[in-house]
Motif scaffolding. Structure first.
Motif, PDB file in Angstrom:
ATOM      1  N   ASN A 174      15.716 -22.658   3.974  1.00 38.77           N
ATOM      2  CA  ASN A 174      14.684 -23.240   2.594  1.00 38.77           C
ATOM      3  C   ASN A 174      15.377 -24.365   2.349  1.00 38.77           C
ATOM      4  OD1 ASN A 174      13.143 -23.946   0.049  1.00 38.77           O
ATOM      5  ND2 ASN A 174      12.656 -21.880  -0.111  1.00 38.77           N
ATOM      6  N   HIS A 224      14.874 -26.126  -0.150  1.00 41.00           N
ATOM      7  CA  HIS A 224      15.134 -26.152  -2.190  1.00 41.00           C
ATOM      8  C   HIS A 224      16.202 -24.989  -2.379  1.00 41.00           C
ATOM      9  CE1 HIS A 224      11.028 -28.324  -1.867  1.00 41.00           C
ATOM     10  NE2 HIS A 224      10.672 -26.661  -0.993  1.00 41.00           N
ATOM     11  N   SER A 225      17.283 -25.022  -1.380  1.00 39.24           N
ATOM     12  CA  SER A 225      18.314 -23.926  -1.864  1.00 39.24           C
ATOM     13  C   SER A 225      19.230 -25.076  -1.449  1.00 39.24           C
ATOM     14  CB  SER A 225      18.221 -23.201  -0.418  1.00 39.24           C
ATOM     15  OG  SER A 225      17.494 -22.076  -0.289  1.00 39.24           O
ATOM     16  N   GLY A 276      20.536 -24.988   3.405  1.00 36.61           N
ATOM     17  CA  GLY A 276      18.818 -25.351   2.967  1.00 36.61           C
ATOM     18  C   GLY A 276      19.461 -27.263   2.794  1.00 36.61           C
ATOM     19  N   GLN A 330       8.608 -28.921  -6.666  1.00 42.43           N
ATOM     20  CA  GLN A 330       9.553 -28.515  -5.616  1.00 42.43           C
ATOM     21  C   GLN A 330       9.715 -30.566  -4.893  1.00 42.43           C
ATOM     22  OE1 GLN A 330       8.454 -26.016  -5.438  1.00 42.43           O
ATOM     23  NE2 GLN A 330       8.902 -24.220  -5.012  1.00 42.43           N
ATOM     24  N   SER A 358       4.282 -28.039  -6.467  1.00 42.84           N
ATOM     25  CA  SER A 358       4.811 -26.989  -6.023  1.00 42.84           C
ATOM     26  C   SER A 358       4.466 -26.548  -4.715  1.00 42.84           C
ATOM     27  CB  SER A 358       4.840 -26.096  -7.702  1.00 42.84           C
ATOM     28  OG  SER A 358       5.251 -27.172  -9.063  1.00 42.84           O
ATOM     29  N   THR A 363       7.683 -24.827  -1.497  1.00 42.44           N
ATOM     30  CA  THR A 363       8.007 -24.265  -1.006  1.00 42.44           C
ATOM     31  C   THR A 363       8.081 -25.534   0.525  1.00 42.44           C
ATOM     32  OG1 THR A 363       9.798 -22.625  -1.421  1.00 42.44           O
ATOM     33  CG2 THR A 363       9.369 -23.072   0.885  1.00 42.44           C
ATOM     34  N   SER A 367       8.038 -27.065   4.554  1.00 40.58           N
ATOM     35  CA  SER A 367       7.692 -26.822   5.855  1.00 40.58           C
ATOM     36  C   SER A 367       8.760 -27.492   6.424  1.00 40.58           C
ATOM     37  CB  SER A 367       6.435 -26.197   6.489  1.00 40.58           C
ATOM     38  OG  SER A 367       7.323 -26.037   7.803  1.00 40.58           O
TER      39      SER A 367
END
Length: 359
Positions: free
Chosen positions: A34, A36-37, A42, A216, A221, A223, A225
């Motif tokens: 991800n 945003h991790s 991430g 994000q 907002s 996640t 790709s």
């Protein structure tokens, strides 16, 4: 099959596909993180997203930021609903805007249309209401390909104290984009993947988020790709490198197509136009029958977004065509991967089918 519907979507560039594949690998990979991790996987994914952002930004004016969205419709909505000019003041939009802008302007209320002439062109000297807070004029029309004087409209908006939004979906990656406050673009119209677009926002322009829950992207907002972003970035880089080459190829295709369809009537300006768009008509033509009889040629009768409505094109009506003339029209779109041989074969099939109708 012969694909001549480049305004609806473009073929995915092999380079974009290759860039995406790494980020689509399974559990044995380290590339499904991800973005945003905070951990290593991430951060790797986030680096791919930021590289893509830089490549997309290179196609746009300096002094702004790129916000990834799900598509250009979402980008236009974010610009119009998120700006004070769109929410609290009047909106002026050209009569040939895409439904993403047109319908949103009408939904927000206090909106006025800027007319176009018979060539499909707007006049930046047109009168604007005194309360106009947002002006929206597209760079290249998706149905008839006309190129609007965007730089003049941006100056006009500034003089009026309004923000300027440019739908550059059909222009980005094909020609330089003049100044604006906000620019909406889409990856799949420039040989990138479907499912991702972007809004470019000039530095200093403030917007309110329209999709909340994580923010994000700061203003949006969800996640991201990494695969879609990487494909978008690769397509943007390729467009930057090939812009002149692609334009020269399209000019060659345009001139040949004009010869082959010399008996048809051109809709919109021949000169102030992106020449990868050929919108033409023949009186008495049954377009539905023509498309059925030319099943090996992929072309359209107008915008893919409105293809199921059964209504005459608002763009063709705006340039003065009757409902019958609008329904006698077809749109041929070509580009980077189209060949002269394909144009010639398609023209033979379409002309023969039209003549068999007596049109």
């Amino acid at each position: 099959m012969i694909y001549l519907d480049y305004q609806a979507t473009t073929p995915l560039a092999p380079e974009a596909r290759e860039a995406m594949l790494r980020w689509l690998d399974g559990p044995e990979s380290t590339a499904f993180g991800n973005p945003h991790s905070p951990h290593r996987m991430g951060r790797q994914a986030a680096a791919a997203v930021e590289l893509a952002r830089e490549r997309v930004a290179a196609l746009l004016p300096p002094g702004g930021r790129v916000i990834f969205t799900g598509n250009a419709c979402e980008a236009a909505n974010l610009a119009m609903r998120g700006s004070a000019g769109g929410r609290k003041a009047g909106i002026a939009y050209s009569a040939i805007e895409h439904a993403a802008v047109r319908d949103t302007a009408m939904a927000l209320g206090n909106a006025v249309e800027i007319p176009v002439d018979g060539e499909g062109l707007t006049d930046p000297a047109a009168e604007l209401p005194g309360d106009t807070g947002l002006v929206a004029v597209m760079a290249v029309n998706n149905e008839i390909g006309t190129v609007q004087p965007v730089a003049d409209w941006y100056r006009r908006a500034q003089e009026s104290g309004a923000l300027f939004l440019c739908d550059a979906v059909q222009a980005c990656g094909k020609r330089a984009i003049a100044g604006a406050d906000m620019i909406a673009i889409s990856a799949h119209k420039m040989h990138g993947p479907k499912g991702i677009g972007a809004l470019w926002v000039r530095d200093g322009v403030e917007l309110d988020p329209q999709v909340t829950g994580g923010l994000q992207e700061g203003l949006r907002s969800g996640t991201l790709s990494p695969a879609l972003c990487a494909g978008f970035g690769a397509a943007a880089q390729l467009a930057t490198e090939r812009m002149a080459e692609d334009a020269a190829h399209i000019e060659t295709l345009w001139h040949r197509a004009r010869e082959l369809f010399a008996d048809w009537i051109l809709n919109g300006s021949a000169e102030a136009r992106w020449h990868g768009n050929l919108n033409i008509r023949r009186d008495g033509l049954d377009v539905a029958r023509l498309m059925s009889e030319c099943r090996e040629v992929m072309f359209s009768a107008g915008s893919a977004c409105a293809s199921g409505s059964g209504k005459p094109s608002h763009v063709l009506r705006a340039i003065g065509l009757s409902d019958a003339q609008a329904k006698n029209s077809i749109r041929l779109g070509f580009g980077r991967y189209t060949t002269i041989a394909e144009i010639e074969e398609a023209a033979g099939l379409i002309n023969a089918a039209a003549e068999a109708q007596g049109a």
